[in-house]
Design a protein around this motif. Structure first.
Motif, PDB file in Angstrom:
ATOM      1  N   ARG A  31       1.200  -1.134  -0.036  1.00  0.00           N
ATOM      2  CA  ARG A  31       0.334  -0.197   0.246  1.00  0.00           C
ATOM      3  C   ARG A  31       0.893   1.316   0.020  1.00  0.00           C
ATOM      4  N   HIS A  32       1.904   0.800   0.917  1.00  0.00           N
ATOM      5  CA  HIS A  32       2.741   2.329   0.871  1.00  0.00           C
ATOM      6  C   HIS A  32       3.386   2.313  -0.111  1.00  0.00           C
ATOM      7  N   LYS A  34       2.701   2.063  -3.645  1.00  0.00           N
ATOM      8  CA  LYS A  34       0.993   2.158  -4.799  1.00  0.00           C
ATOM      9  C   LYS A  34       0.651   3.621  -4.190  1.00  0.00           C
ATOM     10  N   ARG A  35       1.221   3.822  -2.738  1.00  0.00           N
ATOM     11  CA  ARG A  35       0.739   5.868  -2.900  1.00  0.00           C
ATOM     12  C   ARG A  35       1.799   6.555  -3.072  1.00  0.00           C
ATOM     13  N   GLN A  37       3.313   5.511  -5.747  1.00  0.00           N
ATOM     14  CA  GLN A  37       3.900   5.721  -6.697  1.00  0.00           C
ATOM     15  C   GLN A  37       2.709   5.458  -7.812  1.00  0.00           C
ATOM     16  N   ALA A  38       1.544   6.696  -7.117  1.00  0.00           N
ATOM     17  CA  ALA A  38       0.259   7.846  -6.866  1.00  0.00           C
ATOM     18  C   ALA A  38       0.746   8.721  -6.837  1.00  0.00           C
ATOM     19  N   ALA A  39       1.996   9.010  -5.890  1.00  0.00           N
ATOM     20  CA  ALA A  39       2.585  10.828  -6.281  1.00  0.00           C
ATOM     21  C   ALA A  39       4.330  10.622  -7.034  1.00  0.00           C
ATOM     22  N   SER A  65       4.658  -5.311  -5.690  1.00  0.00           N
ATOM     23  CA  SER A  65       5.406  -3.820  -5.671  1.00  0.00           C
ATOM     24  C   SER A  65       6.379  -3.572  -6.886  1.00  0.00           C
TER      25      SER A  65
END
Length: 123
Positions: A31-32, A34-35, A37-39, A65
């Protein structure tokens, strides 16, 4: 699992420690990432210096990941890998997939000299 984060230029350095055996314990890492990557941060170093062992769930999170980051032109490098973890990577033939570096500094420098495009940070 505890995750500490440091951003060095366009590279996220994640230091993990704690228990890394079950799915609930290791899911926060994916999850970390993915966050990140979204940023727009697609270059990640995961430092396992404080980890002596992890289970198959962690291998799944690492693989997911890596796929997440590579889809966006990034990559995941690992450092501080204990000999027991190297044995796991070798037994699963994942040592050919995950690039282990001798140190965090070496991994960050490797990204700086690679052909990867710099990550564009979102506002």
């Amino acid at each position: 699992m505890n995750i500490s984060q440091e951003i060095r230029s366009d590279v996220a350095v994640l230091t993990v420690d704690g228990s890394l055996s079950s799915a609930p314990e290791v899911a926060p890492l994916h999850r970390h990432i993915k966050r990140l990557q979204a940023a727009g941060i697609n270059k990640v170093v995961v430092d396992f210096t404080g980890v002596r062992w992890f289970g198959s769930c962690m291998l799944g999170v690492m693989t997911a990941s890596l796929s997440t980051l590579r889809r966006e032109g990034g990559d995941l490098l690992i450092t501080g890998v204990a000999s027991r973890i190297i044995d796991i990577l070798c037994a699963t033939q994942l040592e050919q997939v995950f690039e282990a570096q001798d140190s965090v500094d070496q991994a960050v420098a490797n990204f700086a000299s690679s052909e990867l495009e710099p990550a564009a940070l979102s506002a």
